[in-house]
Write a protein that holds these residues in place. Structure first.
Motif, PDB file in Angstrom:
ATOM      1  N   VAL A   1     -65.486-163.216 -63.571  1.00  0.00           N
ATOM      2  CA  VAL A   1     -66.895-162.810 -63.648  1.00  0.00           C
ATOM      3  C   VAL A   1     -67.672-163.734 -64.597  1.00  0.00           C
ATOM      4  CG1 VAL A   1     -68.432-160.985 -64.495  1.00  0.00           C
ATOM      5  CG2 VAL A   1     -66.500-160.407 -63.018  1.00  0.00           C
ATOM      6  N   THR A   2     -67.062-164.041 -65.731  1.00  0.00           N
ATOM      7  CA  THR A   2     -67.730-164.925 -66.680  1.00  0.00           C
ATOM      8  C   THR A   2     -67.901-166.326 -66.094  1.00  0.00           C
ATOM      9  OG1 THR A   2     -66.881-163.672 -68.526  1.00  0.00           O
ATOM     10  CG2 THR A   2     -67.584-165.912 -69.001  1.00  0.00           C
ATOM     11  N   ALA A   3     -66.853-166.796 -65.425  1.00  0.00           N
ATOM     12  CA  ALA A   3     -66.949-168.115 -64.792  1.00  0.00           C
ATOM     13  C   ALA A   3     -68.086-168.127 -63.775  1.00  0.00           C
ATOM     14  CB  ALA A   3     -65.624-168.472 -64.122  1.00  0.00           C
ATOM     15  N   MET A   4     -68.195-167.038 -62.995  1.00  0.00           N
ATOM     16  CA  MET A   4     -69.275-166.945 -62.007  1.00  0.00           C
ATOM     17  C   MET A   4     -70.636-166.941 -62.706  1.00  0.00           C
ATOM     18  SD  MET A   4     -68.197-166.953 -58.941  1.00  0.00           S
ATOM     19  CE  MET A   4     -66.973-168.115 -59.428  1.00  0.00           C
ATOM     20  N   GLY A   5     -70.715-166.192 -63.805  1.00  0.00           N
ATOM     21  CA  GLY A   5     -71.965-166.118 -64.554  1.00  0.00           C
ATOM     22  C   GLY A   5     -72.380-167.475 -65.090  1.00  0.00           C
ATOM     23  N   VAL A   6     -71.421-168.159 -65.669  1.00  0.00           N
ATOM     24  CA  VAL A   6     -71.698-169.482 -66.234  1.00  0.00           C
ATOM     25  C   VAL A   6     -72.106-170.447 -65.121  1.00  0.00           C
ATOM     26  CG1 VAL A   6     -70.593-171.491 -67.295  1.00  0.00           C
ATOM     27  CG2 VAL A   6     -70.257-169.219 -68.279  1.00  0.00           C
ATOM     28  N   ALA A   7     -71.345-170.410 -64.022  1.00  0.00           N
ATOM     29  CA  ALA A   7     -71.639-171.311 -62.903  1.00  0.00           C
ATOM     30  C   ALA A   7     -73.003-170.979 -62.302  1.00  0.00           C
ATOM     31  CB  ALA A   7     -70.544-171.199 -61.840  1.00  0.00           C
ATOM     32  N   GLY A   8     -73.292-169.680 -62.183  1.00  0.00           N
ATOM     33  CA  GLY A   8     -74.565-169.254 -61.610  1.00  0.00           C
ATOM     34  C   GLY A   8     -75.744-169.716 -62.446  1.00  0.00           C
ATOM     35  N   LEU A   9     -75.644-169.506 -63.726  1.00  0.00           N
ATOM     36  CA  LEU A   9     -76.742-169.912 -64.605  1.00  0.00           C
ATOM     37  C   LEU A   9     -76.908-171.435 -64.602  1.00  0.00           C
ATOM     38  CD1 LEU A   9     -78.715-168.471 -66.672  1.00  0.00           C
ATOM     39  CD2 LEU A   9     -77.334-169.677 -68.368  1.00  0.00           C
ATOM     40  N   ALA A  10     -75.769-172.144 -64.628  1.00  0.00           N
ATOM     41  CA  ALA A  10     -75.831-173.607 -64.605  1.00  0.00           C
ATOM     42  C   ALA A  10     -76.479-174.070 -63.302  1.00  0.00           C
ATOM     43  CB  ALA A  10     -74.433-174.197 -64.761  1.00  0.00           C
ATOM     44  N   SER A  11     -76.093-173.443 -62.194  1.00  0.00           N
ATOM     45  CA  SER A  11     -76.672-173.787 -60.896  1.00  0.00           C
ATOM     46  C   SER A  11     -78.179-173.579 -60.901  1.00  0.00           C
ATOM     47  CB  SER A  11     -76.090-172.880 -59.814  1.00  0.00           C
ATOM     48  OG  SER A  11     -75.058-173.527 -59.162  1.00  0.00           O
ATOM     49  N   PHE A  12     -78.569-172.416 -61.401  1.00  0.00           N
ATOM     50  CA  PHE A  12     -79.987-172.081 -61.460  1.00  0.00           C
ATOM     51  C   PHE A  12     -80.747-173.118 -62.284  1.00  0.00           C
ATOM     52  CE2 PHE A  12     -83.407-169.870 -63.776  1.00  0.00           C
ATOM     53  CZ  PHE A  12     -84.185-169.477 -62.699  1.00  0.00           C
ATOM     54  N   ASN A  13     -80.217-173.422 -63.449  1.00  0.00           N
ATOM     55  CA  ASN A  13     -80.887-174.391 -64.327  1.00  0.00           C
ATOM     56  C   ASN A  13     -80.946-175.781 -63.723  1.00  0.00           C
ATOM     57  OD1 ASN A  13     -81.671-172.762 -66.402  1.00  0.00           O
ATOM     58  ND2 ASN A  13     -79.685-172.886 -67.438  1.00  0.00           N
ATOM     59  N   ILE A  14     -79.875-176.134 -63.018  1.00  0.00           N
ATOM     60  CA  ILE A  14     -79.839-177.470 -62.438  1.00  0.00           C
ATOM     61  C   ILE A  14     -80.836-177.568 -61.276  1.00  0.00           C
ATOM     62  CG2 ILE A  14     -78.381-178.992 -61.047  1.00  0.00           C
ATOM     63  CD1 ILE A  14     -76.110-178.219 -63.099  1.00  0.00           C
ATOM     64  N   ASN A  15     -80.912-176.511 -60.456  1.00  0.00           N
ATOM     65  CA  ASN A  15     -81.906-176.519 -59.374  1.00  0.00           C
ATOM     66  C   ASN A  15     -83.316-176.628 -59.930  1.00  0.00           C
ATOM     67  OD1 ASN A  15     -80.066-176.381 -57.359  1.00  0.00           O
ATOM     68  ND2 ASN A  15     -80.105-174.146 -57.209  1.00  0.00           N
TER      69      ASN A  15
END
Ligand SMILES: Nc1ncnc2c1ncn2[C@@H]1O[C@H](COP(=O)(O)OP(=O)(O)O)[C@@H](O)[C@H]1O
Ligand SMILES: [Mg+2]
Lengths: 408, 236
Positions: free
Chosen positions: A297-311
């Protein structure tokens, strides 16, 4: 190429987006606290379950013979039973005993090196079996010698008599005579319950007490005795792979041999162990599932936020590329940004880990967290969050420098 | 010197193929101030992106400062961009999360300058565009004209040989456009080669040389009427 090239600006930029930064930091900190404590508990229980008891756990079983008739002769039954069992093909050896490791029942005495008032009292679990015990339990004699047949006493249930000679576990000898002098126990007289003198005949490497959670589990004393009682417990060690069939056939043979008793409680040591640790095994399994799910879940959260920020920052990435950043430097930029968040999260995590541990120790009497778990926890959380950010960062890397001129 | 010979660039999407540049040939000399005009969609930005190594090309030859661009790795291209080319964009393209100091610092860090060198360059280039006192400000706190000046400071901080500008005054009002143009003139006077894409005919007139792009080709090339002779340009 300097990996930490943009630490300063990245950090300053992060402070401009405190809300989302704080969110990740907390997620990382909390995850680390739970994972670290969870791993510590899991490992503690695992090593506890897996530790050696000193006996052969794999090919040993036990059963109880209970006489129920008026004229049942316990002593004669034990003698003939042991003769029969020991002569059976596939049996290595067998004894009648009051107790054994992992049985969770038995008693203990206090031992002393002298009758002095201030001589230390060393608690030790008491085992009573004959000279076949060493071979049956696969114990290793590390000093002195085994009992002889003559040493063995027949005792009544009520008998409080002690034999003249005993064996000690190495831990017991060490507790009595010290780390460097444990071997000197052989031949010495020790005192049971502050008055009964007995001579130490030998020392075995290890033999656990019957109670797995006992603080002095390594301490045991073996008396060469057979207690006559309507119920007798036999412990039987078989050759490799003969355990299952002998558990069945021997109990049938014994039951047929003497119809004045019943054979019951047939169980392998392995089964007894599983039963005794059932709650621990369940706890550890649940904890492991929680750890894995939380990490995910944490990995998903980190990846999700990073994805959002990168977009959101595609154009900014294009600008950096236009200003001279190579693809690799863009990758490093986002890995580093993640590492910075993770560093702050891990700092919070260390604090939360300790707080959670203090709580667990006070509430559930767990052992305090060994300090090595902190670096381990930090490493784990870094690994999780850096792995999680690789995919979005690789996507960032592929943003074209032309983004700088093309969008808007 | 920048030399393009028969450059072709095709954009392929699912639906269409666009020949954004066709046999595009151009020579830009050291110290030139070149204005590129042309209708929308004629290929000006594509030309600038290819020239600035932001985009690859499909055919032809391109030599920048004596270096053949074809076949360079991403790292080599990035390094060339970083050292030799400064960019100015229509929408300024400052990084909103960084203050002015850190914005100008971006290319200098990729260049590998040490902290003292960077600081000196940041301060002097912000000074040069008249924003030396606003180091801690964020882009959003500045007017458009000021933001474009910061972008120019950022483009100049690494002392590039070439300055590529895509509609640098497109988002500015006339007054601000004038002052940015004056700044570019001054930069050119001190030796930096400038290629500027613009819609604005009056701005184009102020440069030394002007080309018109139509359908991905250079269709009209010559000295701007009001510009000084090429050989009279001051060199530093
Ligand atoms: N990334 C792209 N994908 C597809 N077509 C593009 C892309 N970029 C530009 N084009 C097309 O290439 C042509 C030239 O575009 P551009 O160089 O941006 O023109 P200008 O800057 O002169 O307005 C246009 O027809 C445009 O639609
Ligand atoms: Mg354009």
């Amino acid at each position: 190429m300097n990996v930490f090239l943009n630490v300063g600006p990245i950090f300053r930029a992060l402070t401009r987006h405190r809300f989302s930064a704080v969110l990740v930091v907390f997620q990382i900190g909390i995850t680390m606290a739970i994972i670290t404590n969870g791993l510590a508990i899991t490992w503690d229980r695992f090593t506890h379950i897996e530790r050696h008891t000193g006996i052969d756990e794999q090919y040993t079983f036990f059963l109880t013979s209970s006489g129920f008739t008026q004229d049942f002769n316990p002593r004669a039954t034990i003698e003939s039973d042991l003769r029969l069992i020991r002569a059976t093909d596939g049996v290595i050896d067998a004894v009648q005993t009051n107790s054994f490791p992992l049985s969770d029942s038995g008693n203990w005495y206090e031992l002393q090196t002298s009758t002095d008032k201030d001589a230390a009292l060393i608690p030790a679990a008491s085992y009573k079996f004959d000279e076949h015990g060493i071979n049956t339990f696969a114990l290793t004699l590390v000093a002195g010698e085994n009992f002889s047949e003559q040493d063995t006493l027949w005792l009544n249930e009520a008998d409080s008599k002690w034999p003249s000679h005993v064996l000690l576990s190495k831990a017991t000898a060490t507790a009595l005579y010290g780390e460097s002098d444990w071997q000197s126990a052989v031949g010495k007289t020790i005192y049971v319950n502050q008055n009964t003198p007995i001579v130490v005949k030998g020392i075995v490497e290890q033999l656990h007490a019957p109670w797995v959670e006992w603080q002095h589990v390594e301490n045991s004393i073996i008396s060469p005795a057979r207690v006559t009682h309507n119920s007798a417990r036999y412990v039987i060690r078989t050759k490799a792979n003969r355990l299952d069939d002998l558990m069945q056939s021997l109990s049938a043979t014994l039951a047929k041999e003497n119809t004045q008793r019943v054979i019951r409680k047939i169980k392998s040591i392995q089964q007894a162990k599983n039963e005794i640790y059932a709650a621990d095994i369940a706890t550890v399994s649940i904890l492991l599932v929680v750890i894995v799910v939380l990490a995910f879940v944490t990995a998903m959260g980190v990846a999700g936020l990073a994805s959002f920020n990168i977009n959101k920052r595609r154009q900014q990435i294009g600008i950096r590329r236009a200003l001279g950043a190579s693809e690799r430097q863009i990758l490093q930029h986002f890995m580093l940004e993640n590492a910075l968040l993770c560093a702050v999260g891990a700092a919070l995590g260390v604090l939360l880990t300790l707080v959670l541990n203090i709580f667990l120790v006070s509430q559930y009497a767990l052992t305090p967290l060994p300090i090595v778990y902190l670096p381990l926890g930090i490493f784990t959380i870094f690994a999780i969050s850096q792995l999680a950010v690789i995919k979005p960062a690789v996507r960032a890397m592929s943003v074209s420098p032309a983004m700088a001129t093309r969008s808007i | 010197m920048l030399a393009m010979n028969n450059i072709g660039k095709v954009f392929t999407t699912d639906v269409v193929q666009t020949h954004a540049l066709k046999d595009f040939s151009l020579k830009v000399n050291e110290g030139d101030f070149l204005a590129v005009t042309g209708t929308s969609g004629s290929g000006k930005t594509t030309f600038l992106n290819v020239a600035g190594l932001l985009e690859t090309f499909d055919s032809g030859e391109y030599t920048l400062d004596g270096q053949d661009i074809q076949g360079l790795t991403d790292r080599q291209r990035s390094q060339l961009r970083n050292e030799k080319i400064g960019f100015i964009f229509q929408s300024f393209n400052l990084i909103p999360d960084l203050n002015l100091f850190d914005n100008v610092d971006v290319p200098l860090r990729y260049r590998g300058f040490n902290a003292a060198q960077r600081k000196e360059r940041i301060l002097s280039s912000l000074e040069r565009v008249g924003l030396g006192k606003r180091l801690k400000h964020f882009p959003a706190q500045l007017s458009g004209g000021q933001q474009q000046r910061v972008a120019i400071a950022r483009a100049l901080a690494g002392s590039p040989r070439f300055l590529l500008a895509d509609e640098p005054t497109g988002n500015l009002d006339t007054e601000m456009a004038k002052s940015v143009m004056a700044l570019l003139q001054e930069i050119n006077q001190s030796g930096t080669t400038i290629i500027m894409v613009t819609h604005d005919e009056s701005l184009a007139q102020q440069t030394q040389r002007q080309i018109v792009v139509r359908d991905g080709r250079v269709c009209d090339s010559g000295a701007s009427s009001t510009s000084p002779q090429a050989d009279s340009v001051q060199r530093v």
